[in-house]
Motif scaffolding. Structure first.
Motif, PDB file in Angstrom:
ATOM      1  N   GLN A 287     -54.516  50.458 -42.977  1.00 41.49           N
ATOM      2  CA  GLN A 287     -54.351  49.086 -42.501  1.00 41.49           C
ATOM      3  C   GLN A 287     -52.881  48.731 -42.296  1.00 41.49           C
ATOM      4  O   GLN A 287     -52.518  48.072 -41.324  1.00 41.49           O
ATOM      5  CB  GLN A 287     -54.989  48.092 -43.495  1.00 41.49           C
ATOM      6  CG  GLN A 287     -56.501  47.975 -43.352  1.00 41.49           C
ATOM      7  CD  GLN A 287     -56.938  47.666 -41.936  1.00 41.49           C
ATOM      8  OE1 GLN A 287     -56.304  46.875 -41.240  1.00 41.49           O
ATOM      9  NE2 GLN A 287     -58.013  48.309 -41.478  1.00 41.49           N
ATOM     10  N   GLN A 288     -52.042  49.186 -43.221  1.00 46.92           N
ATOM     11  CA  GLN A 288     -50.608  48.929 -43.084  1.00 46.92           C
ATOM     12  C   GLN A 288     -50.048  49.574 -41.823  1.00 46.92           C
ATOM     13  O   GLN A 288     -49.213  49.005 -41.136  1.00 46.92           O
ATOM     14  CB  GLN A 288     -49.841  49.462 -44.307  1.00 46.92           C
ATOM     15  CG  GLN A 288     -50.043  48.640 -45.557  1.00 46.92           C
ATOM     16  CD  GLN A 288     -49.176  47.387 -45.556  1.00 46.92           C
ATOM     17  OE1 GLN A 288     -49.015  46.727 -44.540  1.00 46.92           O
ATOM     18  NE2 GLN A 288     -48.639  47.051 -46.715  1.00 46.92           N
ATOM     19  N   LEU A 289     -50.528  50.793 -41.542  1.00 47.62           N
ATOM     20  CA  LEU A 289     -50.055  51.486 -40.337  1.00 47.62           C
ATOM     21  C   LEU A 289     -50.415  50.665 -39.106  1.00 47.62           C
ATOM     22  O   LEU A 289     -49.634  50.529 -38.164  1.00 47.62           O
ATOM     23  CB  LEU A 289     -50.687  52.882 -40.248  1.00 47.62           C
ATOM     24  CG  LEU A 289     -50.190  53.911 -41.263  1.00 47.62           C
ATOM     25  CD1 LEU A 289     -50.965  55.208 -41.141  1.00 47.62           C
ATOM     26  CD2 LEU A 289     -48.706  54.189 -41.055  1.00 47.62           C
ATOM     27  N   LYS A 290     -51.619  50.096 -39.144  1.00 44.56           N
ATOM     28  CA  LYS A 290     -52.071  49.298 -38.012  1.00 44.56           C
ATOM     29  C   LYS A 290     -51.239  48.012 -37.903  1.00 44.56           C
ATOM     30  O   LYS A 290     -50.726  47.664 -36.848  1.00 44.56           O
ATOM     31  CB  LYS A 290     -53.542  48.961 -38.184  1.00 44.56           C
ATOM     32  CG  LYS A 290     -54.118  48.250 -36.972  1.00 44.56           C
ATOM     33  CD  LYS A 290     -55.533  47.789 -37.256  1.00 44.56           C
ATOM     34  CE  LYS A 290     -56.108  47.086 -36.038  1.00 44.56           C
ATOM     35  NZ  LYS A 290     -57.389  46.459 -36.349  1.00 44.56           N
ATOM     36  N   LYS A 291     -51.090  47.357 -39.044  1.00 44.46           N
ATOM     37  CA  LYS A 291     -50.427  46.062 -39.075  1.00 44.46           C
ATOM     38  C   LYS A 291     -48.992  46.139 -38.545  1.00 44.46           C
ATOM     39  O   LYS A 291     -48.521  45.243 -37.866  1.00 44.46           O
ATOM     40  CB  LYS A 291     -50.423  45.566 -40.524  1.00 44.46           C
ATOM     41  CG  LYS A 291     -49.872  44.164 -40.732  1.00 44.46           C
ATOM     42  CD  LYS A 291     -50.180  43.719 -42.151  1.00 44.46           C
ATOM     43  CE  LYS A 291     -49.302  42.571 -42.575  1.00 44.46           C
ATOM     44  NZ  LYS A 291     -49.381  42.379 -44.049  1.00 44.46           N
ATOM     45  N   HIS A 292     -48.334  47.239 -38.860  1.00 48.41           N
ATOM     46  CA  HIS A 292     -46.925  47.343 -38.466  1.00 48.41           C
ATOM     47  C   HIS A 292     -46.738  48.130 -37.175  1.00 48.41           C
ATOM     48  O   HIS A 292     -45.650  48.633 -36.886  1.00 48.41           O
ATOM     49  CB  HIS A 292     -46.114  47.940 -39.612  1.00 48.41           C
ATOM     50  CG  HIS A 292     -46.114  47.048 -40.815  1.00 48.41           C
ATOM     51  ND1 HIS A 292     -45.263  45.981 -40.959  1.00 48.41           N
ATOM     52  CD2 HIS A 292     -46.903  47.037 -41.914  1.00 48.41           C
ATOM     53  CE1 HIS A 292     -45.518  45.366 -42.092  1.00 48.41           C
ATOM     54  NE2 HIS A 292     -46.505  45.971 -42.690  1.00 48.41           N
ATOM     55  N   GLY A 293     -47.837  48.285 -36.445  1.00 48.78           N
ATOM     56  CA  GLY A 293     -47.742  48.908 -35.127  1.00 48.78           C
ATOM     57  C   GLY A 293     -47.389  50.381 -35.170  1.00 48.78           C
ATOM     58  O   GLY A 293     -46.931  50.949 -34.192  1.00 48.78           O
ATOM     59  N   LEU A 294     -47.597  51.012 -36.337  1.00 50.82           N
ATOM     60  CA  LEU A 294     -47.215  52.419 -36.448  1.00 50.82           C
ATOM     61  C   LEU A 294     -48.249  53.348 -35.834  1.00 50.82           C
ATOM     62  O   LEU A 294     -47.984  54.516 -35.583  1.00 50.82           O
ATOM     63  CB  LEU A 294     -46.999  52.769 -37.925  1.00 50.82           C
ATOM     64  CG  LEU A 294     -45.722  52.179 -38.516  1.00 50.82           C
ATOM     65  CD1 LEU A 294     -45.773  52.165 -40.027  1.00 50.82           C
ATOM     66  CD2 LEU A 294     -44.523  52.964 -38.039  1.00 50.82           C
ATOM     67  N   ALA A 295     -49.455  52.824 -35.620  1.00 52.06           N
ATOM     68  CA  ALA A 295     -50.510  53.669 -35.056  1.00 52.06           C
ATOM     69  C   ALA A 295     -50.596  53.533 -33.542  1.00 52.06           C
ATOM     70  O   ALA A 295     -51.421  54.168 -32.910  1.00 52.06           O
ATOM     71  CB  ALA A 295     -51.850  53.305 -35.695  1.00 52.06           C
ATOM     72  N   ASP A 296     -49.734  52.676 -32.958  1.00 47.84           N
ATOM     73  CA  ASP A 296     -49.809  52.458 -31.516  1.00 47.84           C
ATOM     74  C   ASP A 296     -49.195  53.616 -30.754  1.00 47.84           C
ATOM     75  O   ASP A 296     -48.070  54.026 -31.016  1.00 47.84           O
ATOM     76  CB  ASP A 296     -49.037  51.174 -31.141  1.00 47.84           C
ATOM     77  CG  ASP A 296     -49.617  49.961 -31.848  1.00 47.84           C
ATOM     78  OD1 ASP A 296     -50.766  50.071 -32.323  1.00 47.84           O
ATOM     79  OD2 ASP A 296     -48.917  48.933 -31.929  1.00 47.84           O
ATOM     80  N   GLN A 297     -49.949  54.119 -29.793  1.00 48.01           N
ATOM     81  CA  GLN A 297     -49.413  55.189 -28.952  1.00 48.01           C
ATOM     82  C   GLN A 297     -48.940  54.564 -27.662  1.00 48.01           C
ATOM     83  O   GLN A 297     -49.731  54.044 -26.900  1.00 48.01           O
ATOM     84  CB  GLN A 297     -50.497  56.211 -28.647  1.00 48.01           C
ATOM     85  CG  GLN A 297     -51.331  56.557 -29.859  1.00 48.01           C
ATOM     86  CD  GLN A 297     -52.190  57.773 -29.625  1.00 48.01           C
ATOM     87  OE1 GLN A 297     -51.745  58.760 -29.065  1.00 48.01           O
ATOM     88  NE2 GLN A 297     -53.426  57.717 -30.070  1.00 48.01           N
ATOM     89  N   THR A 298     -47.640  54.633 -27.430  1.00 52.67           N
ATOM     90  CA  THR A 298     -47.110  54.004 -26.225  1.00 52.67           C
ATOM     91  C   THR A 298     -46.447  55.046 -25.342  1.00 52.67           C
ATOM     92  O   THR A 298     -45.870  56.013 -25.835  1.00 52.67           O
ATOM     93  CB  THR A 298     -46.057  52.939 -26.581  1.00 52.67           C
ATOM     94  OG1 THR A 298     -45.152  53.509 -27.526  1.00 52.67           O
ATOM     95  CG2 THR A 298     -46.693  51.703 -27.177  1.00 52.67           C
ATOM     96  N   GLY A 299     -46.561  54.841 -24.054  1.00 51.23           N
ATOM     97  CA  GLY A 299     -45.844  55.662 -23.080  1.00 51.23           C
ATOM     98  C   GLY A 299     -46.023  57.159 -23.272  1.00 51.23           C
ATOM     99  O   GLY A 299     -45.051  57.905 -23.291  1.00 51.23           O
ATOM    100  N   GLY A 300     -47.259  57.612 -23.440  1.00 54.19           N
ATOM    101  CA  GLY A 300     -47.514  59.045 -23.515  1.00 54.19           C
ATOM    102  C   GLY A 300     -47.219  59.672 -24.862  1.00 54.19           C
ATOM    103  O   GLY A 300     -47.391  60.877 -25.033  1.00 54.19           O
ATOM    104  N   SER A 301     -46.765  58.897 -25.828  1.00 53.12           N
ATOM    105  CA  SER A 301     -46.528  59.491 -27.143  1.00 53.12           C
ATOM    106  C   SER A 301     -47.830  59.483 -27.939  1.00 53.12           C
ATOM    107  O   SER A 301     -48.797  58.836 -27.560  1.00 53.12           O
ATOM    108  CB  SER A 301     -45.473  58.697 -27.905  1.00 53.12           C
ATOM    109  OG  SER A 301     -45.997  57.450 -28.288  1.00 53.12           O
TER     110      SER A 301
END
Lengths: 507, 357
Positions: free
Chosen positions: A147-161
């Protein structure tokens, strides 16, 4: 990415599979697993030139450490446990990308700092936003970290990463909790971004089961009910629960080992040939065979659980499970479990699979034994074949990895006398003495995004479906049988096979 | 354990091998290949040591063929085979037979080796020095699936590279090629990191080191751009500079162990690129026994097609002291101030010229 790279060529087999720009974040980095397995595996990968330039390793833990303290800790762990020799220049390459983030799992600031660290690494090390999060944490902390990973945007894959989550067993303690856990994880990470580590599947010998069965002609024709009498899969440990009382009590051997390792080994042994060696095809076949597993009708007759009692194990005095520190003297937790399963399909109908695991057994060994039927007719008289057992192919998973074939052979002399002999293939004898550690292979696969060797959600849930009724039966009926430490389990387990006219192999 | 046999034959050696195995209690053999090392007395020790180290990864029967020099006409007419059989701890993880050939039998080494090969298992022949010019047609080379030479040990490495290209037969390989695997792997990884088009390349390294030429030829072959080979004091390879449409990519290793990878617009990164021991090279060489097509393709590109006449788009940080050597090797023809675009054409022209020779 690599498809357009003119220097890459599938025919160029010397070039190793190097992971793309990426980093690894380890939660619970001060734990045993991290020190003994993960850090050394990262170093060994770097030493073999399989990590990308700029690879970064981020540790996350409660301890008050600076980056240097963390690096020093990794340094010690690598020196002590790494498989390959320590080389300064490899260390210099690694140390540039090492960071430590101090904090607890519910600390928002710490996760902000982690995000800052990752962004800084993208700039300083060129990791390109590609990070794998290794959750080497107790199961109850899974949901909060995710949940923490989600909350702090750490699980977001942006720009092909990419962002990937690596989780360790136990994947729940029954079907319901496993489903809940899967829900929590998949809410944040896509199903192809979650890697469940079953380190057995990273072992060379386990991968060799597939090579043995599907790359040869001589085994597959007899790998069925017409020739196989039964299959025994054993994972024995010589140690007790050690300091893991808190984790182990209430879980037990069946949940700890059968649910994941032994059922995976069984699936690989029993499955049909996959259409190809890719993750989807493999998972499809494993799911099919796990779905076809049938439980014995009488669970009291065909399952056995036990607890180790005091005794002597390999020349050392060992206390019984109930006398271990932190264990309730009335605990019903199993430290030994043996179950009989059948696979309801055309290949295996009527062939029992006996699975057993236990602590404080004779010695540490994991093996799969496929035992064949006796020859339908023997031209030799009874006295000649008195000492002849059933033919067997034994895949030794650990230690001393290899394959043994047992068959009858004439004893030299004037009389006709036939006795069992072993023909042996030892990995260490034919290939490298230093085959890579399971964790090396698995971490590399995570970074490459190759999910061949990782069990999927469906497999985990199917395994619980197999084990749940047994656990429920055990909960309601009887107590675990006691067996002396250092033996091969309770007599009840021997009787269970005797009733079928068979006996356990001594591994 | 060690068994010495003087004035012996292959069948007696075979007997000694079985006897040795029985004595140490391991009658079963899991050896995966036969490695034949053809060498002189001087290089035998180092080569055997490397092979024994490599045998930890590839348990093998190692046959060391030492051709002794006869010093008198009488010696030359007499023929003798001495052998030293080692099994167990003295021989890595496999078995070793050191064969010393005296007199006439020197010219018939294959007759000694053939009966000692492991059944079915692949055969690899390695010449640490003095490799024959046409390994596949050498009587010993003909027994092998894989023939390992080392142009680094040759008197005139670059000329030898051309000779190897002429006689290349699938299964030939060169330790100078094996030496550059980490470089190739790192350069490929560098191009994974950026999407760009490479315009020109410079490979810098010590003189008389054929690995530099091989790396340059591989790059030229794969990238189809002009590649310049320039000289430095070593050790070994020192740098590869790739000019691309998005800036420079430089892999620089000044000290023979730790390299720096610089990509324009990205931070510099340290990369471990240690020069490897012979044992590691042999171990890599034995890992795959099928023909190495990438090597063949790089080798056949031809040394003479390196250093095309056009100037490489000038790197920002031009290293000093190498210009002269490059200039000498290059054919001066095209006008100096040419744009980047026709570079490929010019390279093709050079290639045609080279082919016409």
């Amino acid at each position: 990415m690599s498809s357009s790279n003119p220097l890459r060529d599938p025919a160029d087999r010397r070039l190793p599979r190097i992971a793309g720009p990426s980093g690894l974040v380890i939660f619970g980095v001060t734990g045993d697993l991290s020190r003994k397995k993960l850090m050394p595996a990262v170093y060994d990968l770097a030493n073999r030139g399989l990590l990308p330039p700029g690879f970064s390793l981020v540790g996350f833990a409660r301890r008050e450490w600076q980056h240097e303290d963390f690096a020093a800790e990794v340094h010690d762990a690598v020196k002590e446990h790494a498989r390959t020799p320590f080389r300064e220049e490899v260390w210099q390459q690694l140390i540039q990308g090492m960071r430590f983030v101090q904090g607890t799992f519910d600390d928002d600031d710490a996760f902000e700092r982690l995000r800052g660290t990752i962004e800084e690494l993208d700039k300083a090390q060129g990791t390109g936003g590609n990070f794998a999060f290794y959750l080497s944490v107790p199961p109850r902390s899974f949901p909060v970290v995710i949940q923490q990973l989600k909350k702090h945007g750490l699980a977001d894959q942006t720009g092909g990463s990419w962002r990937r989550a690596v989780i360790e067993k136990p994947f729940g303690h029954d079907l319901k909790s496993a489903e809940e856990l899967n829900k929590v994880v998949h809410e944040v990470f896509g199903s192809d971004q979650v890697f469940r580590i079953d380190h057995y599947l990273g072992k060379e010998t386990v991968q060799n089961i597939l090579a043995l069965r599907f790359a040869n002609t001589m085994f597959e024709p007899i790998w069925n009910r017409s020739f196989v009498d039964h299959v025994q899969i054993t994972m024995a440990e010589d140690i007790g629960i050690g300091g893991r009382a808190g984790y182990y009590d209430g879980i037990g051997a069946a949940r700890d080992v059968i649910q994941n390792h032994l059922l995976q080994l069984m699936a690989l042994t029993a499955m049909e040939e996959p259409a190809s060696f890719d993750a989807d095809a493999l998972a499809a076949e494993k799911t099919k065979v796990l779905g076809a597993v049938r439980l014995p009708r009488d669970l009291g007759r065909d399952t056995v659980r036990g607890q180790y009692a005091a005794g002597w194990q390999g020349g050392e005095k060992a206390v019984g499970y109930l006398e271990e520190d932190g264990i309730d003297a009335k605990s019903k937790t199993d430290t030994y479990a043996a179950i009989k399963l059948e696979v309801d399909n055309r290949r295996w109908a009527g062939v029992p699979f006996y699975l057993r695991t236990g602590k404080r057994l004779g010695r540490r060994v994991t093996e799969i034994a496929v035992v064949f039927q006796r020859a339908p007719h023997s031209p030799f008289d009874h006295t000649a074949t008195e000492e002849l057992g059933k033919n067997a192919i034994v895949i030794r998973v650990q230690p001393d990895e290899g394959v043994t074939v047992r068959f009858g052979s004439k004893v030299p002399g004037t009389s006709m006398e036939i006795r069992d002999v072993s023909m042996d293939f030892a990995y260490g004898e034919s290939f490298t003495e230093s085959s890579p550690e399971a964790y090396e292979r698995l971490i590399l696969d995570v970074l490459l995004g190759d999910s061949n060797l990782f069990p999927r959600t469906e497999e985990v849930e199917l395994s619980w479906q197999i084990l749940d009724p047994i656990e429920q039966y055990w909960d309601k009926n009887g107590r675990p049988a006691q067996y002396a430490s250092g033996t091969w389990g309770p007599v009840e387990a021997d009787e269970m096979l005797e009733r079928d006219g068979r006996s356990w192999r001594r591994p | 354990m060690k068994i010495d046999l003087t004035d012996t034959t292959a069948s007696k050696i075979n007997k000694a091998l079985v006897q040795g195995r029985r004595a140490i209690g391991t009658p079963a053999v899991g050896m995966v290949l036969t490695l034949v090392i053809v060498t002189d007395e001087e290089n035998a020790y180092d080569a055997l040591k490397a092979a024994n180290d490599a045998s930890h990864e590839h348990p093998s029967r190692t046959l060391v063929v030492i051709k002794r020099v006869s010093r008198s006409p009488r010696d030359r007419t007499q023929s003798r085979l001495d052998a030293e059989v080692r099994v167990g701890a003295d021989a890595g993880t496999g078995e070793t037979v050191v064969l010393r050939l005296h007199g006439e039998v020197v010219h018939h080494a294959q007759s000694v080796v053939l009966p000692l090969l492991l059944p079915d298992a692949p055969v690899v022949v390695w010449w640490p020095v003095n490799a024959p010019l046409d390994p596949a047609n050498d009587p010993l080379g003909a027994l092998a699936q894989r023939r390992v030479t080392d142009t680094y040990a040759a008197e005139q490495p670059v000329r030898e590279l051309s000779a190897r290209a002429d006689t290349y037969t699938p299964g030939d390989t060169d330790l100078s090629w094996t030496r550059i695997t980490p470089w190739r792997s790192m350069l490929a990884a560098a191009l994974d990191q950026v999407t760009c088009e490479v315009k020109a390349v410079e490979v810098e390294g010590e003189e008389f080191n054929p690995s530099c030429e091989l790396l340059a030829m591989w790059l030229a072959d794969r990238l189809d751009v002009p590649v310049r080979r320039s000289l430095s004091g070593g050790p070994g390879l020192t740098a590869v500079r790739m000019a691309t449409n998005t800036g420079q990519i430089v892999l620089d290793r000044a000290d023979g162990s730790l390299a720096t990878l610089s990509i324009q617009g990205q931070p510099d990164r340290a990369v471990a690129l240690k020069r490897r021991e012979t044992a590691e090279l042999i171990a890599e060489e034995l890992r795959r026994l099928d023909p190495d097509d990438t090597y063949a393709s790089a080798l056949r590109f031809g040394v003479e097609r390196l250093n095309p006449s056009l100037p490489v788009p000038e790197p920002e940080v031009a290293p000093k002291g190498e210009e002269a050597a490059v200039e000498a090797a290059a054919e001066a023809s095209a006008p100096e101030a040419q744009a980047e675009a026709p570079v490929n054409d010019a390279a093709e022209n050079t290639a045609k010229k080279a082919a016409a020779k």
